[in-house]
Structure formats: C-alpha cells, structure tokens
Design a protein around this motif. Structure first.
Motif, mmCIF file in Angstrom:
data_model
loop_
_atom_site.group_PDB
_atom_site.id
_atom_site.type_symbol
_atom_site.label_atom_id
_atom_site.label_comp_id
_atom_site.label_asym_id
_atom_site.label_seq_id
_atom_site.Cartn_x
_atom_site.Cartn_y
_atom_site.Cartn_z
ATOM 1 N N GLY A 1 0.852 -1.180 0.000
ATOM 2 C CA GLY A 1 0.000 0.000 0.000
ATOM 3 C C GLY A 1 0.889 1.231 0.000
ATOM 4 N N ASN A 2 0.379 2.331 0.504
ATOM 5 C CA ASN A 2 1.189 3.539 0.668
ATOM 6 C C ASN A 2 0.975 4.002 2.096
ATOM 7 N N PHE A 3 1.751 3.431 3.015
ATOM 8 C CA PHE A 3 1.476 3.582 4.436
ATOM 9 C C PHE A 3 2.790 3.523 5.198
ATOM 10 N N TYR A 4 3.378 4.684 5.455
ATOM 11 C CA TYR A 4 4.638 4.770 6.176
ATOM 12 C C TYR A 4 4.443 4.316 7.627
ATOM 13 N N PRO A 5 5.380 3.530 8.182
ATOM 14 C CA PRO A 5 6.651 3.066 7.631
ATOM 15 C C PRO A 5 6.582 1.641 7.069
ATOM 16 N N ASN A 6 5.373 1.109 6.900
ATOM 17 C CA ASN A 6 5.255 -0.253 6.367
ATOM 18 C C ASN A 6 5.646 -0.313 4.898
ATOM 19 N N TYR A 7 5.117 0.648 4.119
ATOM 20 C CA TYR A 7 5.436 0.716 2.698
ATOM 21 C C TYR A 7 5.393 2.184 2.279
ATOM 22 N N TYR A 8 6.416 2.635 1.567
ATOM 23 C CA TYR A 8 6.415 4.003 1.059
ATOM 24 C C TYR A 8 7.492 4.115 -0.016
ATOM 25 N N LYS A 9 7.385 5.146 -0.857
ATOM 26 C CA LYS A 9 8.383 5.397 -1.885
ATOM 27 C C LYS A 9 9.379 6.437 -1.389
ATOM 28 N N ASN A 10 10.673 6.132 -1.577
ATOM 29 C CA ASN A 10 11.705 7.068 -1.157
ATOM 30 C C ASN A 10 11.868 8.176 -2.193
ATOM 31 N N SER A 11 12.880 9.027 -1.988
ATOM 32 C CA SER A 11 13.087 10.171 -2.884
ATOM 33 C C SER A 11 13.422 9.739 -4.306
ATOM 34 N N GLU A 12 13.886 8.498 -4.453
ATOM 35 C CA GLU A 12 14.198 7.980 -5.780
ATOM 36 C C GLU A 12 13.055 7.142 -6.355
ATOM 37 N N LYS A 13 11.878 7.241 -5.722
ATOM 38 C CA LYS A 13 10.662 6.555 -6.182
ATOM 39 C C LYS A 13 10.775 5.035 -6.089
ATOM 40 N N GLN A 14 11.623 4.558 -5.168
ATOM 41 C CA GLN A 14 11.749 3.135 -4.920
ATOM 42 C C GLN A 14 11.005 2.775 -3.637
ATOM 43 N N TRP A 15 10.381 1.592 -3.637
ATOM 44 C CA TRP A 15 9.623 1.181 -2.473
ATOM 45 C C TRP A 15 10.543 0.786 -1.326
ATOM 46 N N GLU A 16 10.237 1.296 -0.136
ATOM 47 C CA GLU A 16 10.947 0.949 1.084
ATOM 48 C C GLU A 16 9.920 0.712 2.193
ATOM 49 N N GLY A 17 10.431 0.334 3.377
ATOM 50 C CA GLY A 17 9.571 0.162 4.525
ATOM 51 C C GLY A 17 9.715 -1.214 5.153
ATOM 52 N N LEU A 18 9.190 -1.352 6.360
ATOM 53 C CA LEU A 18 9.320 -2.581 7.133
ATOM 54 C C LEU A 18 8.818 -3.796 6.373
#
Length: 264
Positions: free
Chosen positions: A39-56
C-alpha cells in the motif's frame, strides 16, 4: 522473536541452506518474478526520494522472495482489491496479513512475519481518556458525540467483530474509513480516534514531536501477522522454495534484523 532454540541453531541452519540449494538447483524458474502487494502507508510501505519502495513490510517481503530465488515485483494495490486479486491469482504475495478462515481458502501462510497490534489512535488531548474495554469505548463515543474509525477488511479480533455484527449500539459508534483522511478527521475533531497499527504514528512523532496524534493504551488485538501466498498463482514447488527461504531468514536472523531496524 524469530530465534530458534540455541541447541539446534547450527545444525538446522546448515540443513536449511543445503535444502535451499538443492531446491534452487532443481528449479528451472529461478529467474521468474513474484508480485508483492504493498500500500502507501509509512513506515510499512512508502516510496523514497528515488521513487523506490521501502519500509518494514517491503523489506521483509523482498528478502523472502529474493532468498527463494525469485525477482520481486512490488505493486501498489488497495487492500480490499488485493484480497480479491490474491483469490483470483492476480497477485502472488501479501504482507502483514492476519489469518482468518475465509482467507485460508485462497492463501497459504508463511510465518509469522512479525508481531503487530491494533491500538486506538487519538489526539494528545484525549490520550488519557478512561478506555480499557469496548464498553468504555462506546461510553466515550456517546459522551463526546464522536464515532471511532475502522478500516474495511482489517481484523480487530473476535470480540470486536462480534460486537460489530450483533450490537447495534456498538456498530452505530463505528465509521468505516478509507484513505489518508483518517488522521485529519481525528485532528479536526470529527472522530474520537481510529484503530490501526501504531508504527506510523510512532514514526511520525519521532520525526515531529509536536505531531497532534498519539497512541492510546487501549489495544484491541495483538497477534502475529504472516505472509499470505496465493494458492491460485503460486505452485507447490514455488511455495516450498518460499517456505525454505523463510526458515533460512529466521535461522540467520535476517527477519529479526529488519524488525529491529524499524522499531520505534
């Protein structure tokens, strides 16, 4: 959380590595990809400044899929739609999933991935509200003239689900929420609060100590969550590789390390 018994660690780890290598060698699909729902739910899932998915949960799922020899393909899908797509075999791996009887009809379970809880999120002014039971929650909602928010297709425990099903007074106090407006409704005084995993609130307060929302002590459920693997799209051999990969990640501490990294 993820540790094995110390007396068996070394032998079990080497056995898992050997089994994993044998499975990889026997497979002709090592370069195939698996779709991971986020999804789009920090900090589980989010896009960094380079538009890559990050998060726990992104890191845990990618670690699982890569350790099994697949290429991870991270796809953003709304939660309710993702459940339908997993049933139909249109997405392969769900992350941070509660086990239910209905979901077990179309998902294999790998895990636990980690442990989670659903707590009441409120404004700082309401952090000390006397709520320690669902009856207290209803009493506060009626006293303040405000509802509490819940998310569709999210498990809040058996007692909570039964009250929503059979208790009209309790159900009248609940409002179904979708999207990022949850925080705004609470901050603007349109909701008493909402139930969610506290990670994002704790992370936001770490970045901004003046943030207006806090996690109330009242928690309705605390339990393990799992990787859910689509029965319709993932073959028995692919599932076996994922299971062995999971055991390997537990044995070498990789999942625990990711969990600690994102602890707030």
């Amino acid at each position: 959380m993820f540790q094995l018994h110390s007396s068996t660690d070394s032998r079990l780890f080497h056995l898992l590595v050997l089994l994993f290598l044998l499975l990889m060698a026997a497979s002709s699909k090592a370069t195939e990809s698996l779709d991971i729902r986020v999804g789009n739910f920090y900090p589980n899932y989010y896009k960094n400044s380079e538009k890559q998915w990050e998060g726990l949960d992104v890191e845990m799922a990618v670690a699982l899929v890569e350790r099994a020899g697949f290429t991870p393909n991270v796809v953003e899908i709304p939660w309710s739609r993702a459940l339908i797509m997993a049933r139909q075999g249109q997405v392969d791996v769900l992350v941070n999933v509660n086990i239910t009887e209905e979901r077990s009809e179309y998902l294999h379970w790998i895990g636990p991935e980690r442990y989670t809880q659903m707590s009441l999120v409120v404004t700082r002014e309401n952090a000390a509200l006397p709520i320690s039971s669902l009856d207290d929650l209803v009493a506060q909602c009626q006293s303040l003239g405000l509802k509490f928010g819940i998310q569709p297709d999210v498990a809040y425990g058996d007692e909570f689900a039964e009250r929503l099903r059979s208790d009209d007074v309790f159900k009248a106090c609940a409002e179904e929420l979708v999207g990022p407006q949850n925080d705004d409704k609470v901050l603007l005084g349109r909701l008493l609060g909402y139930f969610d995993e506290p990670l994002d609130i704790l992370a936001e307060r770490r970045r901004n100590p003046d943030y207006g929302l806090v996690v109330h002590p009242f928690t309705v459920i605390k339990e393990p969550v799992f990787f859910g693997v689509s029965k319709a799209s993932v073959t028995a051999d692919e599932l076996k590789r994922l299971l062995v990969a999971y055991q390997s990640l537990v044995a070498d501490g990789s999942l625990e390390a990711i969990d600690r990294k994102w602890a707030f």
